[in-house]
Write an enzyme that holds these catalytic residues in place. Sequence first.
Site, PDB file in Angstrom:
ATOM      1  N   GLY A 212     -46.001 -21.940 -14.787  1.00 23.01           N
ATOM      2  CA  GLY A 212     -47.335 -21.918 -15.410  1.00 23.01           C
ATOM      3  C   GLY A 212     -47.541 -23.150 -16.259  1.00 23.01           C
ATOM      4  CG  ASN A 213     -50.980 -24.871 -16.935  1.00 23.16           C
ATOM      5  OD1 ASN A 213     -51.788 -24.479 -17.762  1.00 23.16           O
ATOM      6  ND2 ASN A 213     -51.234 -24.872 -15.624  1.00 23.16           N
TER       7      ASN A 213
END
Length: 403
Positions: A212-213
């Site tokens: 993810g980020n």
Amino acid sequence: MSVLSGKKILLGITAGIAAYKTANLVRLFIKLDADVKVIMTPASKDFITPLTLSTLSKNPVHSTFYDKEDENELWNNHVDLGLWADYFLVAPATANTLSKMANGVCDNLLLATYLSAKCPVYFAPAMDLDMYKHPSTKASLHKLQSFGNSIIPATSGELASGLIGEGRMAEPEDIVSFIEKDILSKLPLKGKKVLITAGPTYEAIDPVRFIGNHSSGKMGFALANEAANLGAEVFLISGPSQQQIKNSLVHRINVVSADEMYNVTHLYFKDVDIAILSAAVADYKPKNIANQKIKKDSSSLTMQLEPTKDILASLGLIKEKQFLVGFALETNNEIENAKSKIKRKNLDAIVLNSLQDKGAGFATNTNKITIIDKNLNEKPFELKSKTEVAKDIINEIISKLDA
Ligand code: CTP
């Protein structure tokens, strides 16, 4: 939610018997979550007390430039009051005040404030039928309308004189709904559909892990809110985000992965007028998702990644009438990279964030952007809150739609 929610409303009260109805008017605005300030002409205080109105509006009521009796009284600045307001309503508006305002007379605080106001102004006339019919009153109303003000027509019925005819101030409920409808009909994005992608995407590695980020979704949600505030119906396609949005014009569609975002975006794109892709979509995803949780052992782990589909570029290939806006988050050669993305992805504009700017980018409440259009004109903006940045972006798009 009413379009008046959160708006600053200045109510000017003049000396007509209908002034007694303004207590209800103030209550209605307050119930809609508006912020209300009241200015009274000195003579209107014979019809309703300032105390009633200050209590209901939860704000001091002003009627003179300063209070001669009170040594500590501050100058009531008509310019500040005029600039404070999002909307200005004069109700009841007597023949006297209408005539003075039409002719630029400013011998009381209300009249001076009217001359200083920059916001839309509404008049709810109230007077006896012969005064309402008089050519001079008609001329005042006509002149005020020609200046861009709106008139909320008086209604017919029994008047204070006992006569029956036109001249009764519209009922408070009707005044509020007149203003709401008028605002809605003039919103620049009324009738437009806007698609916005927001937040991060999560690319599954196994049943419990993902790539993810740090995107919070704040920028996309602020854009959705602003577009809806300006009348658009918004389809907000969001990756996993803690952000909340309460706006009946915003339809939130939750997705998790880049593939899901791609599919949902394509589902809505053909019907929208504007698409703003602000999501931080993962560029790569694991080639194979493990069915079971991957167990650790002492050796190193290699995972093969494959590119995700570029949603923005895919829309650039199929776009027809849609105004397509992308985001670019860059660390170096920002302007050149952003300009090349406009061409490569067939965009109408790109919003550039540089990670070299303090306060810009992910998980902050602020952002600093440059908007570049398809003719490669650059427009840099100051560091602002994401709400303010969203306003700049939407306004810029509106100006390009009209161009
Ligand atoms: N974007 C997208 N789909 C992807 C990747 C990005 O729709 N799979 C969109 C983003 O929402 C953003 C824009 O593309 O509007 C730019 O994303 P960015 O990652 O900055 O650019 P890339 O095209 O991926 O180029 P690079 O990573 O080389 O900078």
